[in-house]
Every structure is written in structure tokens, then in C-alpha cells.
Design an enzyme around this catalytic site. Structure first.
Site, PDB file in Angstrom:
ATOM      1  N   GLY A  45      28.652 -12.168 -33.759  1.00 19.82           N
ATOM      2  CA  GLY A  45      29.779 -12.251 -32.841  1.00 19.82           C
ATOM      3  C   GLY A  45      31.032 -11.610 -33.383  1.00 19.82           C
ATOM      4  O   GLY A  45      32.099 -11.674 -32.761  1.00 19.82           O
TER       5      GLY A  45
ATOM      6  N   GLY B 175      30.068  -9.473 -45.183  1.00 16.22           N
ATOM      7  CA  GLY B 175      29.157  -8.650 -44.404  1.00 16.22           C
ATOM      8  C   GLY B 175      29.575  -7.201 -44.271  1.00 16.22           C
ATOM      9  O   GLY B 175      28.874  -6.288 -44.724  1.00 16.22           O
TER      10      GLY B 175
ATOM     11  N   ASN C  82      38.895  -2.394 -37.701  1.00 16.94           N
ATOM     12  CA  ASN C  82      38.967  -2.378 -36.240  1.00 16.94           C
ATOM     13  C   ASN C  82      40.026  -3.389 -35.835  1.00 16.94           C
ATOM     14  O   ASN C  82      39.840  -4.601 -36.014  1.00 16.94           O
ATOM     15  CB  ASN C  82      37.612  -2.736 -35.620  1.00 16.94           C
ATOM     16  CG  ASN C  82      37.622  -2.690 -34.095  1.00 16.94           C
ATOM     17  OD1 ASN C  82      38.530  -3.221 -33.451  1.00 16.94           O
ATOM     18  ND2 ASN C  82      36.608  -2.068 -33.508  1.00 16.94           N
TER      19      ASN C  82
ATOM     20  N   THR D 265      38.707  -6.248 -33.182  1.00 18.74           N
ATOM     21  CA  THR D 265      37.810  -7.287 -33.680  1.00 18.74           C
ATOM     22  C   THR D 265      38.451  -8.073 -34.820  1.00 18.74           C
ATOM     23  O   THR D 265      38.180  -9.264 -34.986  1.00 18.74           O
ATOM     24  CB  THR D 265      36.473  -6.681 -34.135  1.00 18.74           C
ATOM     25  OG1 THR D 265      36.719  -5.688 -35.141  1.00 18.74           O
ATOM     26  CG2 THR D 265      35.735  -6.050 -32.972  1.00 18.74           C
TER      27      THR D 265
ATOM     28  N   GLN E 253      38.932 -12.147 -35.100  1.00 20.63           N
ATOM     29  CA  GLN E 253      38.489 -12.966 -36.231  1.00 20.63           C
ATOM     30  C   GLN E 253      39.622 -13.840 -36.779  1.00 20.63           C
ATOM     31  O   GLN E 253      39.427 -15.025 -37.077  1.00 20.63           O
ATOM     32  CB  GLN E 253      37.944 -12.073 -37.341  1.00 20.63           C
ATOM     33  CG  GLN E 253      36.582 -11.511 -37.057  1.00 20.63           C
ATOM     34  CD  GLN E 253      35.526 -12.595 -37.001  1.00 20.63           C
ATOM     35  OE1 GLN E 253      35.190 -13.210 -38.006  1.00 20.63           O
ATOM     36  NE2 GLN E 253      35.011 -12.843 -35.820  1.00 20.63           N
TER      37      GLN E 253
ATOM     38  N   GLU F  45      36.998 -15.448 -42.793  1.00 22.29           N
ATOM     39  CA  GLU F  45      37.281 -16.814 -43.214  1.00 22.29           C
ATOM     40  C   GLU F  45      38.733 -17.085 -43.588  1.00 22.29           C
ATOM     41  O   GLU F  45      39.186 -18.230 -43.504  1.00 22.29           O
ATOM     42  CB  GLU F  45      36.355 -17.169 -44.384  1.00 22.29           C
ATOM     43  CG  GLU F  45      34.916 -17.272 -43.898  1.00 22.29           C
ATOM     44  CD  GLU F  45      33.892 -17.356 -45.009  1.00 22.29           C
ATOM     45  OE1 GLU F  45      33.417 -18.460 -45.296  1.00 22.29           O
ATOM     46  OE2 GLU F  45      33.549 -16.300 -45.570  1.00 22.29           O
TER      47      GLU F  45
END
Length: 705
Positions: A467, A509, A593, A596, A600, A667
């Protein structure tokens, strides 16, 4: 709206729209339970109804009599597993019950309704044993683990923190408690397994943050060659750490398929999740801060006690961020753990940092109050020039800039520092601040890039898009490395048949996958430069493996940083706390980006709001169970709870990270945000709340007292 096209060299950093967005909003994106394979059956686990003991008998006759029930698996007839590295996966292997909710049977049926009815009809008898599920700081079985499980020692000490604290001009000695928290992703843990007996091949669709790890685990458990297993995690409806490692659903689905010879789906009911997929363990904190009268820290001590299960040790490393944050010549950080008869805790967004920074940043706010000093200035005054724990130089650290820019944007200078200094009728208004940190983590990865005759490119890597927009961002990395427009690049992710890659977790990631994608594309560009004319029919390809690079020891301390600001209104009649506005400013390397990334950051800050005001779980001492086990009792923020959240970032050019210069952002948004809300509530009310969530009953009780 973002531009529909991009020019070569302009992709990285652009607010490109998610490539899978339309599939998701139209319902075309298939999740793990949505693969209608011919002959697919459904299975439902039966959880243990005692807190500790052993199964003495299972009567499956009534369940097998339910129309549509195909089989009932128990420890007596389930396929045998090799001893797993993760003992939470040793399901249906023996009669032991280590905690309430441990699975003791699995009902397989033609339909979900029949499986549910069959599971309700299974009768299990137990020999119960005395249990202990309550964490206390003075628990007689508390011990210091060998390490925190995250590569960090359990305890670290520099100088003489006890004596330095005793002689400090200003001291704060406080205890904080963060309750158990649960991940509750929108898509529950689900797996569909198909064992093809003729081809002797296992295909698994699973909701996981790392398909390569799932494949390797299943191969070891069931004694299958890895090249006979394909694990697909094409679309994943959230995980927040709870899907970082394989969970019992994928093992049970595989068992059932092996037993019946049919595809089988196991979709865990939400009420089962807290007992079997991990949780954030409760943490008890004692923090002692000693400082000079002008606000220089002389001593910092952060001691944490937490629980783990008897099944597997997991340590919530909540004292670790204190090793990074402030320049204190004398310090101690430590962890103690108690083995209890509870479900095994595990990763939850920013494990360690989220609860640890709630306690630390709240205590720093308490020190600012004792000193009569502005809390922003106190943090700036104790800014270290090197990482306090290791002495390494920071690859980049712009925390002061985040604090200054956040204060400017938030209007901090207009704040009256006195508690209860601002009211609107029955509402008390307050503002708070907290800092944030999260480590930069990178793992080796492999990737393949291919140039096709039609002028397009495809990048293949077993990354998992949970996601976050990984498909889109990796295409941007590739386009930038190849020097082509973004529209010419396609990404293939989410299958273990692709080049192997680490899981989506630890904010690692994109940094891990992007490094491999970049290297593969650079090599492909070199091949294309030496090749005359268009690529041949099969195309030209290049591969990359970042082992030895991504996992190389760095001589720099690499962390992301941030600053959170919050304004709250506390209703003195109802006790309700409403967050009016939140602001976050982050220093997280190069933002790959903008669209996105903002999503987050906002998502993390929203979780922090929930941690501060609504989210909390209670362990029932008598039953050994979490009382809040679904979304009716475990309250996550909804749209009405979330105000306008403003996000900004500092542009960083850090050459000591990866080829993109990026840091993880998944996070750090949650780290410190709960503390900013808590500090704002103190400013509004003059009352310090040391145990979240700050629910109306707690607030009213404190205001009345």
C-alpha cells in the site's frame, strides 16, 4: 493532478500517481482470499479456550456431521512439520497450549459458512494449568536478554549515570507505561494454498510483507524444494509489521491443501488476530534526566521492562532511541523481559521507537517544565555532533532544522508557555512538540531490468507493495537510472518467482529494492550503449545483486529525523480530547515520490494520534486474553478524529546511504507524534498523563482530582 507524462531525468521525486490505484478503487485488485480457484475450499481455525495447559481430547464428530465439512485437522492427524525457527508456526503439532487463542484444530469445508459452523461444533477438552499474564516492573522472573533482537545490545552504559543524576542541578525521575497495541490491517491475515499433486507444486497467495521469506519458510517446514513453491503477494491490504514474517494462516492453508488435495483459503477472523499474529508488547519505562540549570543534560537513563511469550522471545527495543537523541555524557539504556503465558509479541510500526519515544519525549517535556525552558530550545541545546552511543558521525542529521522550520510553520513563537493559559469556554487549548528518529536500514536485494524491442522497459523484483506505492516508486528509480520517461517503464513485483528481495519492513523496502533496481538499470544502460539498433526479439537484460554492498558496515550513523507539533482542545465537561491540527517536518534523505511520501507521513502521524488518544489493549488476568480484540473495542482513529495534518520535509543530500540518497519514511511518521499530542494535553490542562491512551475517563478523573 500529477502530469500524465514525464521527461527523461525528471521522474525521481515527482508526485507520480500510484500505478495500481485504479485497480484498487474499482475492485479489480485481487487480494489473497480473492482467487477463485476451481474446487477451492475454506478453512477456519479453532482457538484454545484456556490460558495455559494441554489438549486431552478432541471430539470432531459433530463438526464432521455438518453438511459441507471435509476434514478436521488436529495435532493427531495434521501433516508433520520440521522444527521451525519461529515456534509460533508449529501449529497442530502437539497438545500443548501456551496461551489462550493458540490454534488447536482446523475445520476444512466447502464453504466459509460450513467451516464456521464446523469450527463451532468441535469439542475440545483441556487439562488447565495455572497461568501468569500480568507484567510488573518487579516481576520475579524478569531477566535481561542477550540482545534486543534488532542487532542492539540489551543494555548500554556510558560514564556514571547514577552519580551524575544524583549531583544534577535539575532532575526528572518519571515512570511511563504504554499498553499493548494491535496492528489491525484492513485486510486480515489470509492465505490461499494450492498443492498440485500431479505437478508436485505448491502455489500460495498470501497477505504478507515478504513473499521470499514465506517461500523459504514453507520449504523448510514441509520439506519441499524452493523451486517447487511459488508465493504470490500481489496486493496486500496493510501489515504494519504483523505480516513481516509468515503467520499461522499460511501454514494452516498449506496443511489443509496437502491433506485434501484442493485449494484452501484460510482467512483469519479479526478477533483472532491479537492472539496469533503478534502485537506491540506493553512497556514499562523509568526515565531519569539530570541537567544543569541552563538545560544541558548531564545524565540520561531509560530503563524498559516488557513481556514476551513462552513460545518465542521477542523484545520491544524501546530504550534504543535514547541512544541516538541527545548529548548526555552519562547515560544508561536497558531492557528487561518477563516470559508470560501471553501471545507472542512481534513487530508493529516503529517497534521500539514508537513507545520509547513517547516516554522519552514526554520526559524531555517534563524537564523543560522543571527548567522553565522552551521545549524546542531544550532539544536544540542538547543536539549531539556525533551519535552518542557509538561516537560515529551522522551521515546527515537535520533535526534542529526540522524543529526550527516546524516551529515557524506552526506559529510556536506565539505560544504562551503557561499551562491552562488558553481557554474557549469549557475547552482548554494546548500545544506540544516532540522529536522523532528512526534508523536507516538496508538489506541485500536482487533485480532484473530488461529493454524490449518496442522501446519499453520492464523491471522485475520480488518487492511487496503493501500500500506504499512500491510499484510506482521503483519505476521512477528505474526511469531515472535509464534516463527515460516514466511511462516507458513497467514493474513486476509480488511473486517469489521474481528475483529475490527482502521484506517490506523496517522502513527498508524502497532503499533495499531501489538500490538493486538502480544497479540493474545502470548495467542495462551500459549494455544498450554498446548495442547497435533496437534490442533483439527477447530484449536485452541485466541483473544486479547488492549483497556485499547494501549489507556492508557503514562508518556513519544513519538515521532519519523529524519534529512533530500538535494543538489539542480538551473538553472539561466530557473529558474528550480533540486534536485540532498536527504538523510534521522530516529529514529523510531524498524524497523519491512527493505524493506517496506525504501519504506515508500522514498515515504514520494518524497512527500516532490513535496511540495517544484511542488505541490501547488490556490483558484480562483471569482469562489470559486481550479484552479489546476487534475494531468495536479497539478504537482506531476514523475520519472525524483526524484533523488537517500538514507535512513538510527538509531537502537532504546524503551520499552515505544508497544510490538514490533515500531514507525510509514508512515509520518515522508515528515516532514522536503521540508524545506531541500528550505534551499538548499537558499544556492545555496542567496535568501530566503518563499512560496512553488519553481517554475521557482518565482526563475527567485527573481534572476532577
Amino acid at each position: 493532478m500529477a502530469p500524465t507524462g514525464t521527461s527523461p531525468g525528471t521522474s525521481l521525486g515527482a508526485p507520480a500517481e500510484r500505478r495500481e490505484g485504479r485497480l484498487k478503487v474499482t475492485g479489480a485488485a485481487r487480494y489473497a482470499a480473492e482467487h477463485p480457484l476451481p474446487g477451492r475450499a475454506q478453512a477456519r481455525p479453532v482457538p484454545a479456550a484456556v490460558a495455559r495447559g494441554r489438549v486431552t481430547a478432541v471430539d470432531a464428530s459433530a463438526a464432521l456431521a455438518v453438511p459441507g465439512v471435509l476434514a478436521v485437522l488436529t495435532h493427531e492427524n495434521a501433516p508433520r512439520l520440521a522444527d521451525p525457527e519461529d515456534a509460533t508456526l508449529a501449529v497442530l503439532q502437539d497438545p500443548g497450549v501456551p496461551h489462550r487463542g493458540w490454534f488447536v484444530a482446523l475445520v476444512v469445508a466447502e464453504t466459509l459458512e460450513a467451516a464456521r459452523a464446523g469450527a463451532a461444533a468441535v469439542r475440545v477438552e483441556y487439562a488447565e494449568e495455572a497461568h501468569d499474564v500480568i507484567l510488573t516492573t518487579d516481576h520475579p522472573r524478569a531477566y535481561e536478554p542477550e540482545d534486543t533482537g534488532s542487532g542492539q545490545p540489551a543494555a548500554r552504559e556510558h560514564g556514571h549515570p547514577a552519580s551524575a543524576f544524583g549531583s544534577a542541578e535539575v532532575r526528572v525521575d518519571v515512570a511511563y507505561e504504554v499498553p499493548p497495541l494491535h496492528n489491525h490491517p484492513m485486510e486480515p491475515h489470509t492465505s490461499t494454498a494450492h498443492w498440485d499433486r500431479g505437478r508436485k507444486r505448491l502455489t500460495v497467495h498470501t497477505s504478507s510483507q515478504g513473499g521470499t521469506t514465506v517461500r523459504d519458510t514453507l520449504a523448510a517446514l514441509f520439506g519441499l524444494p524452493e523451486d517447487r513453491i511459488t508465493v504470490v503477494a500481489d496486493h496486500v491490504g496493510g501489515g504494519f509489521g504483523s505480516k513481516g514474517t509468515p503467520r499461522p494462516d499460511v501454514v494452516l492453508a498449506t496443511m489443509a491443501s496437502l491433506h485434501t488435495g484442493r485449494p484452501v483459503t484460510v482467512a483469519l477472523p479479526r478477533r483472532f488476530l491479537p492472539a496469533v499474529v503478534g502485537h506491540r508488547a506493553p512497556t514499562l519505562h523509568r526515565i531519569r534526566l539530570g541537567a544543569t540549570a541552563d538545560g544541558r543534560l548531564t545524565s540520561l537513563s531509560h530503563e524498559v521492562t516488557t513481556h514476551t511469550s513462552r513460545v518465542k522471545e521477542f523484545v520491544e527495543p524501546a530504550a534504543v532511541p535514547a541512544r541516538v537523541m541527545y548529548a548526555a555524557p552519562h547515560s544508561r539504556t536497558s531492557h528487561r523481559v518477563v516470559r508470560l503465558d501471553v501471545p507472542t509479541p512481534s513487530w508493529m510500526r516503529a517497534p521500539g521507537e514508537a513507545p520509547g519515544m513517547y516516554a522519552l519525549e514526554s520526559a524531555v517535556d517534563e524537564l523543560a517544565t522543571e527548567l522553565g525552558m522552551d521545549p524546542v530550545e531544550l532539544r536544540v541545546r542538547n543536539e549531539p555532533d556525533r551519535e552518542p552511543d557509538t561516537g560515529k558521525p551522522f551521515s546527515s542529521r537535520h533535526l534542529v532544522e526540522c524543529l526550527r522550520e516546524g516551529a515557524r510553520r506552526f506559529g510556536w513563537a506565539e505560544r504562551d508557555p503557561r499551562p491552562r493559559s488558553r481557554a474557549e469556554g469549557p475547552l482548554l487549548i494546548g500545544t506540544g512538540v516532540a522529536a522523532a528518529t528512526y534508523p536507516v536500514q538496508v538489506a541485500p536485494s536482487t533485480a532484473e531490468a530488461r529493454a524490449l524491442p518496442d522501446g519499453s522497459f520492464v523491471v522485475r523484483i520480488n518487492a511487496t507493495d503493501i500500500g506504499t506505492g512500491a510499484r510506482t516508486v521503483l519505476a521512477q528509480v528505474a526511469a531515472d537510472s535509464l534516463g527515460v520517461a516514466l511511462e516507458r517503464v513497467r514493474t513486476e513485483v509480488g511473486s517469489s518467482d521474481l528475483p529475490s528481495a527482502p521484506l517490506a519492513g523496517g522502513s527498508s523496502g524502497t532503499a533495499s529494492w531501489g538500490w538493486a533496481v538502480h544497479e540493474a538499470c545502470v548495467r542495462l544502460a551500459a549494455r544498450l550503449a554498446d548495442h547497435a539498433g533496437p534490442p533483439p526479439g527477447t530484449g536485452l537484460s541485466a541483473r544486479a545483486d547488492t549483497a556485499g554492498q547494501a549489507d556492508a558496515e557503514s562508518s556513519y550513523a544513519r538515521h532519519a529525523f523529524g519534529a512533530h507539533f500538535a494543538e489539542v482542545a480538551v473538553d472539561t465537561v466530557t473529558g474528550e480530547v480533540r486534536v485540532r491540527r498536527m504538523l510534521g517536518v522530516f529529514a529523510a534523505g531524498r524524497i523519491l515520490n512527493a505524493r506517496t511520501a506525504r501519504s506515508q507521513f500522514v498515515g504514520g502521524m494518524t497512527m500516532g494520534l490513535g496511540m495517544a488518544l484511542t488505541e490501547g489493549s488490556t490483558m484480562d488476568a483471569a482469562f489470559g486474553d486481550f479484552a479489546e480484540s476487534d475494531l468495536a473495542s479497539y478504537h482506531v482513529p476514523v475520519n472525524a478524529d483526524v484533523p488537517g495534518i500538514e507535512v513538510h520535509w527538509i531537502e537532504e543530500a546524503d551520499t552515505h546511504l544508497n544510490p538514490m540518497g533515500s531514507k525510509g519514511i514508512g515509520e518515522i511518521g508515528i515516532v514522536g507524534s503521540a508524545a506531541a499530542v500528550g505534551n499538548a494535553v499537558h499544556h492545555a490542562t496542567g496535568v501530566r498523563f503518563r499512560e496512553p491512551p488519553l481517554t475521557p475517563d482518565k482526563v475527567l478523573g485527573a481534572l476532577a482530582g
